[in-house]
Design an enzyme around this catalytic site. Structure first.
Site, PDB file in Angstrom:
ATOM      1  N   HIS A  87       0.810  -1.223   0.000  1.00 35.71           N
ATOM      2  CA  HIS A  87       0.000   0.000   0.000  1.00 35.71           C
ATOM      3  C   HIS A  87       0.847   1.280   0.000  1.00 35.71           C
ATOM      4  O   HIS A  87       0.320   2.353  -0.274  1.00 35.71           O
ATOM      5  CB  HIS A  87      -1.017  -0.018   1.160  1.00 35.71           C
ATOM      6  CG  HIS A  87      -0.469   0.378   2.488  1.00 35.71           C
ATOM      7  ND1 HIS A  87      -0.142  -0.525   3.472  1.00 35.71           N
ATOM      8  CD2 HIS A  87      -0.206   1.590   3.002  1.00 35.71           C
ATOM      9  CE1 HIS A  87       0.297   0.131   4.528  1.00 35.71           C
ATOM     10  NE2 HIS A  87       0.262   1.422   4.275  1.00 35.71           N
ATOM     11  N   ASP A 139      -0.631  -7.480   1.487  1.00 38.23           N
ATOM     12  CA  ASP A 139      -0.040  -6.135   1.537  1.00 38.23           C
ATOM     13  C   ASP A 139       1.469  -6.248   1.728  1.00 38.23           C
ATOM     14  O   ASP A 139       1.986  -6.010   2.812  1.00 38.23           O
ATOM     15  CB  ASP A 139      -0.695  -5.327   2.668  1.00 38.23           C
ATOM     16  CG  ASP A 139      -0.239  -3.879   2.683  1.00 38.23           C
ATOM     17  OD1 ASP A 139       0.336  -3.426   1.667  1.00 38.23           O
ATOM     18  OD2 ASP A 139      -0.465  -3.201   3.707  1.00 38.23           O
ATOM     19  N   GLY A 241       3.070   5.842   8.908  1.00 38.57           N
ATOM     20  CA  GLY A 241       4.487   6.096   8.645  1.00 38.57           C
ATOM     21  C   GLY A 241       5.364   4.913   9.048  1.00 38.57           C
ATOM     22  O   GLY A 241       6.518   4.824   8.651  1.00 38.57           O
ATOM     23  N   SER A 243       4.254   1.887   8.376  1.00 35.96           N
ATOM     24  CA  SER A 243       3.876   0.893   7.372  1.00 35.96           C
ATOM     25  C   SER A 243       5.071   0.417   6.576  1.00 35.96           C
ATOM     26  O   SER A 243       5.940   1.223   6.229  1.00 35.96           O
ATOM     27  CB  SER A 243       2.875   1.502   6.395  1.00 35.96           C
ATOM     28  OG  SER A 243       1.624   1.531   6.975  1.00 35.96           O
ATOM     29  N   GLY A 244       5.055  -0.860   6.252  1.00 37.53           N
ATOM     30  CA  GLY A 244       6.126  -1.436   5.459  1.00 37.53           C
ATOM     31  C   GLY A 244       7.307  -1.872   6.309  1.00 37.53           C
ATOM     32  O   GLY A 244       8.129  -2.663   5.885  1.00 37.53           O
TER      33      GLY A 244
HETATM   34  C1  4AZ Z   1      -0.736   3.577   8.604  1.00 38.31           C
HETATM   35  O1  4AZ Z   1      -1.579   4.379   8.255  1.00 38.31           O
HETATM   36  C2  4AZ Z   1      -0.984   2.740   9.806  1.00 38.31           C
HETATM   37  N1  4AZ Z   1      -2.026   1.032  14.389  1.00 38.31           N
HETATM   38  C3  4AZ Z   1      -0.070   1.779  10.166  1.00 38.31           C
HETATM   39  C4  4AZ Z   1      -0.308   1.006  11.274  1.00 38.31           C
HETATM   40  C5  4AZ Z   1      -1.447   1.189  12.030  1.00 38.31           C
HETATM   41  C6  4AZ Z   1      -2.355   2.174  11.679  1.00 38.31           C
HETATM   42  C7  4AZ Z   1      -2.121   2.941  10.561  1.00 38.31           C
HETATM   43  C8  4AZ Z   1      -1.699   0.330  13.220  1.00 38.31           C
HETATM   44  O2  4AZ Z   1       0.313   3.437   7.972  1.00 38.31           O
END
Ligand code: 4AZ
Length: 598
Positions: A87, A139, A241, A243-244
């Site tokens: 994503h 993902d 932020g 993520s990944g």
């Molecule tokens: C995001 O938006 C995100 N609490 C990543 C992890 C979580 C929520 C949002 C988990 O990248």
């Protein structure tokens, strides 16, 4: 322990199974190329609710930059390969061009000296064909670097689990990243890598937590290939932020990547643990993509035979976390009631919002002319809490930046020198998130706030019921005063007092906060009754817009999700959208009971 397999080069090149593992103590010979060591940080060299990592302790962590800024995390799995989340690279179903991205390796503080850091361009981004959106799984993404990373103490790959690898539920693992420290609250300078310990949750437990009504009234179906990590009570989590980035677990002295930070509902909320892409099920896909690259990622064999056992309970208890705030043994005995004593003035009433922080009106402490602190010396300030034998000392005073000119922001936070042990006698009040909607007819009460006079009457007189926003607006209009019409978030909260009305009395007294109850849990819903004179109902400034500021300063106030979801027939949808004629021109005899329509 892991196997020590050194495979000849030919096999490595043609086999999709690269050298399983190696021991760095075994030095490779001329014929035997060095297999990729993985998952071993140099010996001792946001995330929400986490802390700053030791530089170099997570050498596989990378930062993915687009247009010069950090967007997502990732993990180095081989000199030329980074694992991340799909994503991060797919917008409206389209894969973004690899040329827009760069990978920063060996970085700790993104603002500090980038000594050990180096960047690599991205040659290709690979995403599974079946990826469409985070909620539907798959993902993950692989990034092929334009040139191999320079491995060193601060840049090392993580081990990947094989498809058969089982991570025990309850295992303490670590997530890392430069993401927000709470919802909509970016990591402050110097942007140092954060780490947080998260526990792996079983599928059943996670699904159970998510099936509870919660923030934004959203739930979701956990799918194969996803895993959850966190705590039922929330508070520690990954956030936007992160993520990944990797979720890694240590086994036999080696770190394996169990998950990829994917999504969640909010950050750190109760019953809403973070959702990760499970890496093990994607062994085959990863091998397929990296085939032929040398050296490829390492998939060391798990050091013990995965078999169902006590470490993998098939039927985990569903333990829904209940709020740890807002529980009062009896209405009127508020375990969060705090009295701040400042030499030379009357006590100021506030509320305990966490183990270490008290919220109170800033106007108690600021000079109205120049908004200076009165008196400046915090040493002599004391805070009295219920059932605490001794007064608490104050370490820090943080007024809201708009406190001196904006009545709706008349707030200050006071940090106690020593955190209090929470008990039934001393515990914080719950605070609402910005999207909290207190339902009309909610049971509320008034609590002392600021420099109040002694209580004007028996506390039963302080019982109240919340009016719908339109009723409040209309009633005020009728009385020649203005309360704005309802908005989102609301501009006013109006509780009505049956007893007060019946007694035909009026206390020209405005030092109150508004507490509202949901499922037996009390929220600080509003502050500083702003209605003047003897008008009814009283109107309060909603506190919910201040939740983010409070939790930013306190790093752990009890922001709680909405607990009551049943709008009922008197909900927003059905509330009158205009003032009925009798409220605008009607006589004074119209009581609140009439307005409630019951
Ligand atoms: C995001 O938006 C995100 N609490 C990543 C992890 C979580 C929520 C949002 C988990 O990248």
């Amino acid at each position: 322990m892991s196997q020590h397999l050194l495979l000849p080069f030919v096999i490595l090149a043609i086999s999709p199974i690269p050298g399983a593992l190696q021991d760095s103590a075994l030095s490779p010979t001329q014929e035997e190329p060095e297999d990729l060591d993985c998952g071993r940080p140099e010996p001792s060299t946001r995330i929400m609710g986490g802390s700053e990592a030791q530089p170099g302790s997570w050498p596989w962590q990378v930062s993915l930059h687009q247009r010069g800024g950090h967007i997502c995390g990732g993990s180095l799995i081989a000199p030329s390969w980074v694992l991340s989340a799909a994503h991060c690279f797919v917008t409206n179903g389209t894969l973004e061009p690899a040329t827009e991205w760069s990978v920063l390796l060996g970085v700790h503080s993104q603002d500090g000296p980038l000594d050990s850091a180096h960047a690599r361009a991205v040659a290709a981004i690979l995403v599974p064909d079946n990826y469409s959106s985070v909620e539907l799984g798959a993902d993950l993404a692989l990034l092929r670097l334009a040139s191999p990373a320079r491995l060193g103490p601060a840049v090392r790959p993580i081990c990947l689990p094989r498809a058969s690898h089982r991570f025990a539920h309850g295992t303490a693992c670590w997530a890392t990243g430069w993401g927000d420290i709470q919802e909509a609250d970016p990591l402050p300078l110097p942007w140092a890598l954060q780490e947080v310990e998260l526990r792996l949750l079983g599928e059943a437990a996670c699904q159970c937590l998510y099936s509870r009504p919660g923030p934004f009234n959203l739930t979701f179906q956990l799918l194969p290939g996803m895993l959850c990590a966190g705590y039922p009570e929330g508070r520690r989590d990954t956030c936007q932020g992160d993520s990944g980035g990797p979720l890694v677990c240590e086994e036999g002295g080696q770190w394996f990547q169990a998950g990829i930070t994917s999504f969640g509902f909010g950050c750190g909320r109760r019953n809403r643990p973070g959702v990760f892409t499970a890496v093990a099920p994607y062994e085959a896909w990863i091998r397929e993509q990296v085939m032929g690259s040398e050296p490829g990622p390492a998939f060391p064999t798990q050091s013990w035979e995965p078999q169902p056992g006590p470490w993998e309970p098939t039927d985990e208890n569903c333990t829904i976390a209940l709020p740890e705030c807002g529980k009062a043994p009896r209405p009127g005995t508020w375990p969060w009631e705090a009295r701040v004593m400042v030499p030379g003035s009357r006590p100021c009433h506030g509320a305990l919002v966490s183990e270490s922080w008290v919220l109170a009106p800033a106007s108690c402490f600021l000079d109205p002319i120049n908004s200076d602190l009165l008196p400046r010396d915090l040493d002599n300030w004391r805070v009295l809490l219920p059932s605490r034998p001794r007064a608490e000392l104050v370490a820090r005073f943080v007024p809201h930046e708009n406190a001196s000119w904006d009545d709706t922001s008349d707030l200050a936070l006071l940090q106690l020198q020593t955190p209090v042990n929470l008990s039934t006698a001393s515990r914080p009040v719950c605070l609402p998130h910005p999207e909290h909607y207190f339902l009309p007819r909610s049971r509320c009460r008034l609590a002392r706030w600021g420099r109040g006079e002694p209580e004007p009457g028996p506390s039963t007189l302080l019982e109240a019921e919340l009016l719908g926003g339109w009723w409040c607006h209309c009633l005020y209009g009728r009385q020649g005063e203005s309360v704005p019409p309802p908005g989102d978030p609301p501009h006013a909260l109006c509780p009505a007092y049956q007893e007060e009305e019946e007694a035909g009395r009026c206390w020209n007294y405005s030092h109150w906060s508004l507490l509202c109850q949901e499922e037996g849990t009390w929220f600080l819903a509003g502050i500083s009754d702003f209605s003047s004179g003897c008008l009814r109902p009283r109107a309060f400034y909603p506190l919910q817009t201040h939740g983010p500021w409070i939790s930013h300063v306190t790093r752990g106030a009890y922001l709680e999700d909405q607990l009551t979801w049943d709008w009922g027939p008197e909900g927003e949808e059905t509330e009158t959208q205009a003032c009925p004629p009798h409220t605008e021109h009607g006589g004074e005899g119209l009581g609140l009971r009439g307005l409630w329509g019951s």
